[in-house]
Structure formats: C-alpha cells, structure tokens
Design a protein around this motif. Structure first.
Motif, PDB file in Angstrom:
ATOM      1  N   THR A 236     130.709  85.357  80.153  1.00 39.73           N
ATOM      2  CA  THR A 236     131.140  85.796  81.670  1.00 39.73           C
ATOM      3  C   THR A 236     129.966  85.908  82.478  1.00 39.73           C
ATOM      4  N   ALA A 237     129.972  85.463  83.667  1.00 39.87           N
ATOM      5  CA  ALA A 237     129.037  85.515  84.748  1.00 39.87           C
ATOM      6  C   ALA A 237     128.952  86.893  85.350  1.00 39.87           C
ATOM      7  N   GLU A 238     127.681  87.222  85.541  1.00 36.73           N
ATOM      8  CA  GLU A 238     127.317  88.589  86.381  1.00 36.73           C
ATOM      9  C   GLU A 238     127.343  88.223  87.820  1.00 36.73           C
ATOM     10  N   GLY A 239     128.675  88.441  88.557  1.00 32.58           N
ATOM     11  CA  GLY A 239     128.626  88.079  89.873  1.00 32.58           C
ATOM     12  C   GLY A 239     128.805  86.469  89.942  1.00 32.58           C
ATOM     13  N   THR A 240     128.024  86.238  91.327  1.00 34.70           N
ATOM     14  CA  THR A 240     128.213  84.463  91.671  1.00 34.70           C
ATOM     15  C   THR A 240     126.716  84.152  91.397  1.00 34.70           C
ATOM     16  N   PRO A 241     126.597  82.741  91.566  1.00 40.02           N
ATOM     17  CA  PRO A 241     125.411  82.194  91.739  1.00 40.02           C
ATOM     18  C   PRO A 241     124.488  82.528  92.998  1.00 40.02           C
ATOM     19  N   GLN A 242     125.275  82.541  94.077  1.00 39.66           N
ATOM     20  CA  GLN A 242     124.822  83.029  95.448  1.00 39.66           C
ATOM     21  C   GLN A 242     124.311  84.489  95.464  1.00 39.66           C
ATOM     22  N   LEU A 243     125.167  85.490  95.090  1.00 30.68           N
ATOM     23  CA  LEU A 243     124.605  86.854  94.886  1.00 30.68           C
ATOM     24  C   LEU A 243     123.276  87.016  93.957  1.00 30.68           C
ATOM     25  N   ALA A 244     123.266  86.484  92.686  1.00 30.96           N
ATOM     26  CA  ALA A 244     122.107  86.431  91.857  1.00 30.96           C
ATOM     27  C   ALA A 244     121.070  85.833  92.544  1.00 30.96           C
ATOM     28  N   ARG A 245     121.121  84.899  93.369  1.00 31.64           N
ATOM     29  CA  ARG A 245     119.921  84.357  94.034  1.00 31.64           C
ATOM     30  C   ARG A 245     119.590  85.194  95.037  1.00 31.64           C
ATOM     31  N   LYS A 246     120.369  85.893  95.853  1.00 29.97           N
ATOM     32  CA  LYS A 246     120.146  86.684  96.813  1.00 29.97           C
ATOM     33  C   LYS A 246     119.107  87.978  96.205  1.00 29.97           C
ATOM     34  N   ARG A 247     119.737  88.338  94.891  1.00 29.96           N
ATOM     35  CA  ARG A 247     119.105  89.638  94.149  1.00 29.96           C
ATOM     36  C   ARG A 247     117.611  89.166  93.891  1.00 29.96           C
ATOM     37  N   TRP A 248     117.440  87.978  93.512  1.00 26.59           N
ATOM     38  CA  TRP A 248     116.204  87.361  93.004  1.00 26.59           C
ATOM     39  C   TRP A 248     115.143  87.556  94.105  1.00 26.59           C
ATOM     40  N   ILE A 249     115.615  87.094  95.256  1.00 29.27           N
ATOM     41  CA  ILE A 249     114.752  86.669  96.241  1.00 29.27           C
ATOM     42  C   ILE A 249     114.330  88.017  96.921  1.00 29.27           C
ATOM     43  N   THR A 250     115.422  89.215  96.749  1.00 26.60           N
ATOM     44  CA  THR A 250     114.851  90.374  97.271  1.00 26.60           C
ATOM     45  C   THR A 250     114.052  91.292  96.445  1.00 26.60           C
ATOM     46  N   SER A 251     114.027  90.675  95.140  1.00 33.76           N
ATOM     47  CA  SER A 251     113.254  91.742  94.415  1.00 33.76           C
ATOM     48  C   SER A 251     111.703  91.104  94.175  1.00 33.76           C
ATOM     49  N   MET A 252     111.410  90.246  94.830  1.00 33.66           N
ATOM     50  CA  MET A 252     110.093  89.609  94.816  1.00 33.66           C
ATOM     51  C   MET A 252     109.319  90.557  96.170  1.00 33.66           C
ATOM     52  N   LYS A 253     107.856  90.629  95.688  1.00 31.90           N
ATOM     53  CA  LYS A 253     106.976  91.272  96.650  1.00 31.90           C
ATOM     54  C   LYS A 253     106.603  90.195  97.693  1.00 31.90           C
ATOM     55  N   PRO A 254     106.838  90.408  99.033  1.00 31.86           N
ATOM     56  CA  PRO A 254     106.675  89.546 100.133  1.00 31.86           C
ATOM     57  C   PRO A 254     105.007  89.326 100.401  1.00 31.86           C
TER      58      PRO A 254
END
Length: 369
Positions: A260-278
């Motif tokens: 089973t997927a954890e959420g959607t691909p779009q949501l996962a990508r947004k979380r990944w982008i948010t987690s990085m230090k700018p």
C-alpha cells in the motif's frame, strides 16, 4: 487493495529471466509480443507506461558467444551490454509499433538519481516523453556503470524510476507470485501475503534470497523497492510474470502481493522538497505570489530579488516582498543565472544566458507551498 484500472502512470519492471531464454540467449518473442498487448491495453485507457527492462547483457552475451553471465568479467559485461542494448531497444520498438506506440531508450546509473542536477534532467526528459505519449524503455547503463555507480538490480532501479516519474503504480514481474513468509520452494508452510499495508521489522525478517535463483534481485531487493516506492506514494505489486499477458492476468486476479502506498506521489514529493534545507531565497512580487497560490510555476518575470548562492536543483525558499515565507522549491537555475534573468520574460532567457533554458525558474511540480 490497489488496482490498475484507475492507474494514471505505471512502471513495469521486467527481469532477464522473463525476457531472454537462459539456455539459448535468445529473446522470448512470443512473451514480449504478449507484453506489448498489455502495454497497448494500458495506453488505450489513458495510462502512462514506463518499462524498466533487464536483458541487455543476456542478449549481448548470446550474440557474442560469451560464457554465462556469472562468469563474465566487468569488461565482458560492459561489451555484452553495448551489443545487447541496441537489440533490446529494437525488440521493444518492433513489438509496440503495430499499436502505433513510440518507444524511447533511456539508460541511467545510480549517479543520475544521487546527483540532484542529473536527477532533474532525467525527470524532465522522462516527463516530456510521457507527455508526448512515448513509452520509455529504461535500463541501467551497464556499458559505463561500475560498482560504485550501479543500482545493482532493476528492482530498486524501477522503484527510483517510479519516484522520478511520479508513478502511482509499480509492478515487479518476477519469478515468484508474491511476497512469502518464507521460501515456498523449501518451506511448505510458507504463506503468501495478499496485501502489506506497512513494512514492519517482522516483514523485513521474512525476506530472503530469490525463490528460483533465475533473477538477479532477490526478495530483499524487492522489499527495498517496496519501501522506496510506497514512501513515495506509489503502490507496488510483486507478481509472477512468465505467463502471456501478465498485466492482464494481474488485473483478473492472478496471485500477487500488493504494498500500500503512503499517500500520493505528489504529496510525497512535496514532503521531500519541504524537508530539505534551503540554499538560498527568491523574493517575488504580488503578481507572482498570486500566481503561485493558483498553482502556477514561478517565472523569472515575477522574481525581484535573488539571495544566497545555490546551484541548479538546489532547494530555495520563496518569500514575498514583506519577507513572508510562501514555500520552497528546486531551482531550475543557479543563483548566478537567476540574478541575470530575474524580472525578465521567459522569452528573454536565451538572449540573456546565450542558450535556451527552462521557462520556469521553479516548476510547480518542484515546489511545495
């Protein structure tokens, strides 16, 4: 349980044992033709399809009269891959042409996902191919890959391609019909799981080597692929692939294990982008801020200030004129390039930089607000 009927984008992994006869080194033409019918079925309902296919070394080895793959040196493997890659690409082109499906060959290494800039290039190319209706045939670039830049198996490669393309389904066509509590070839009490919602330590302990020994990737690599895919919002299935029309069989209830997927691909990508230090920041005007809130990409024209030093693909913060944080995204340009094109229309990018660049400074798919 996941279903392919509603899938928007599917990655299908095909192992060498399914595609190439291990004794003769020849392509299993009837099986490949049947797979092409499955691909055409998915495409007809509007589903994007990516094929991650092994087989280049096996085909090249047979053509060159080299010994079994296990006995090949690195140089021999790379030579076999060079010969086999063109045969593999041609085979897919020929079986999909009757359905008026265009194919493309995409060769990657681990560096293409580990390096953010190369990752973005790969993602943009694959996305454009899929937008144009093409079926990419992806394989590890065994002609140049050495141990330090190898995925090492196409299960994990397929999972990475699923994340790169934003796929919602990944299908591993295997020599086993699912994930078992033990090796069913040696343990008659082994149980096949129909559905795994969470990959627990207990599930991980059950993973062993490949059931038949035909495929390079064992169950451990398949479980690693499942962890990668599901964390990225992509459901994954392991199913036995040797039957003709294996995707149709899966839809009709063939044995399989779904993760089973954890959420959607779009949501996962947004979380990944948010987690990085700018690594820097862009200040945008009111018009750009409104456009972003409406789901638009950030164009150079709306940028008033560029702060910090960053490279292409680095995460950067987006703020309005008052310093309010709007979000974060991956830059399509370096900080030096961004300073040169800020405030200009996209049509001016080539005259300013001297080469045609991407229209957006941050594409909406690479942004989390």
């Amino acid at each position: 349980m996941a279903t392919l009927i509603t899938a928007k984008r599917v990655v299908i992994k095909i192992g060498s044992a399914l595609l190439v006869d291990r004794n003769t080194g020849l392509l299993k033409a009837d099986w490949l033709k049947a797979l092409a019918a499955d691909v055409a079925m998915l495409k007809a309902r509007g589903t994007d399809v990516v094929l991650v296919s092994s087989g280049s070394i096996a085909l090249g080895r047979g053509a060159l009269g080299l010994p079994a793959a296990a006995d090949l040196s690195l140089d021999q493997s790379q030579a076999a891959a060079a010969v086999g890659q063109i045969r593999l690409a041609r085979a897919y082109e020929e079986v999909l042409a009757p359905y008026e499906i265009t194919t493309a060959q995409v060769l990657v290494t681990l560096e293409d996902s580990a390096n953010r800039r190369r990752y973005l290039n790969s993602r943009a190319t694959l996305d454009q191919l899929l937008t144009l209706g093409v079926v990419p045939i992806v394989n590890e670039n065994d002609t140049v890959a050495t141990d330090e830049i190898r995925y090492g198996d196409n299960d994990r490669l397929a999972a990475q391609i699923a994340l790169t393309t934003g796929a919602d389904h990944l299908i591993l066509l295997s020599d086993v019909d699912g994930f078992y509590s033990a090796n069913p070839m040696t343990d008659p009490t082994a149980k096949r799981f129909e559905l795994i919602d969470t990959i627990t330590p207990e599930i991980e302990d059950m993973a062993g080597e490949g059931v038949s020994g035909l495929s390079k990737g064992g169950m451990i690599t398949k479980l690693m692929a499942a962890k990668t895919a599901t964390a990225g919002g992509c459901a994954m299935a392991i199913t036995e692939g040797s039957a003709l029309r294996p995707i149709q069989a899966l839809e009709q209830g063939a044995n399989a294990t779904w993760f089973t997927a954890e959420g959607t691909p779009q949501l996962a990508r947004k979380r990944w982008i948010t987690s990085m230090k700018p690594q820097g920041a862009l200040v945008v005007d009111a018009g750009a801020a409104h456009a972003l809130s409406s789901g638009k990409s950030l164009l150079p024209a709306g940028v008033t200030e560029v702060n910090g030093q960053f490279g292409r693909g680095d995460p950067i913060e987006i703020t309005d004129a008052s310093g309010h944080r709007l979000g974060q995204g991956l830059s399509a340009y370096s900080s030096e390039e961004a300073r040169r094109i800020k405030g200009h229309h996209s049509r001016d990018i080539e005259p300013i930089l001297g080469y045609p660049g991407r229209t957006a400074l941050i594409h909406r798919d690479d942004m989390a607000l």
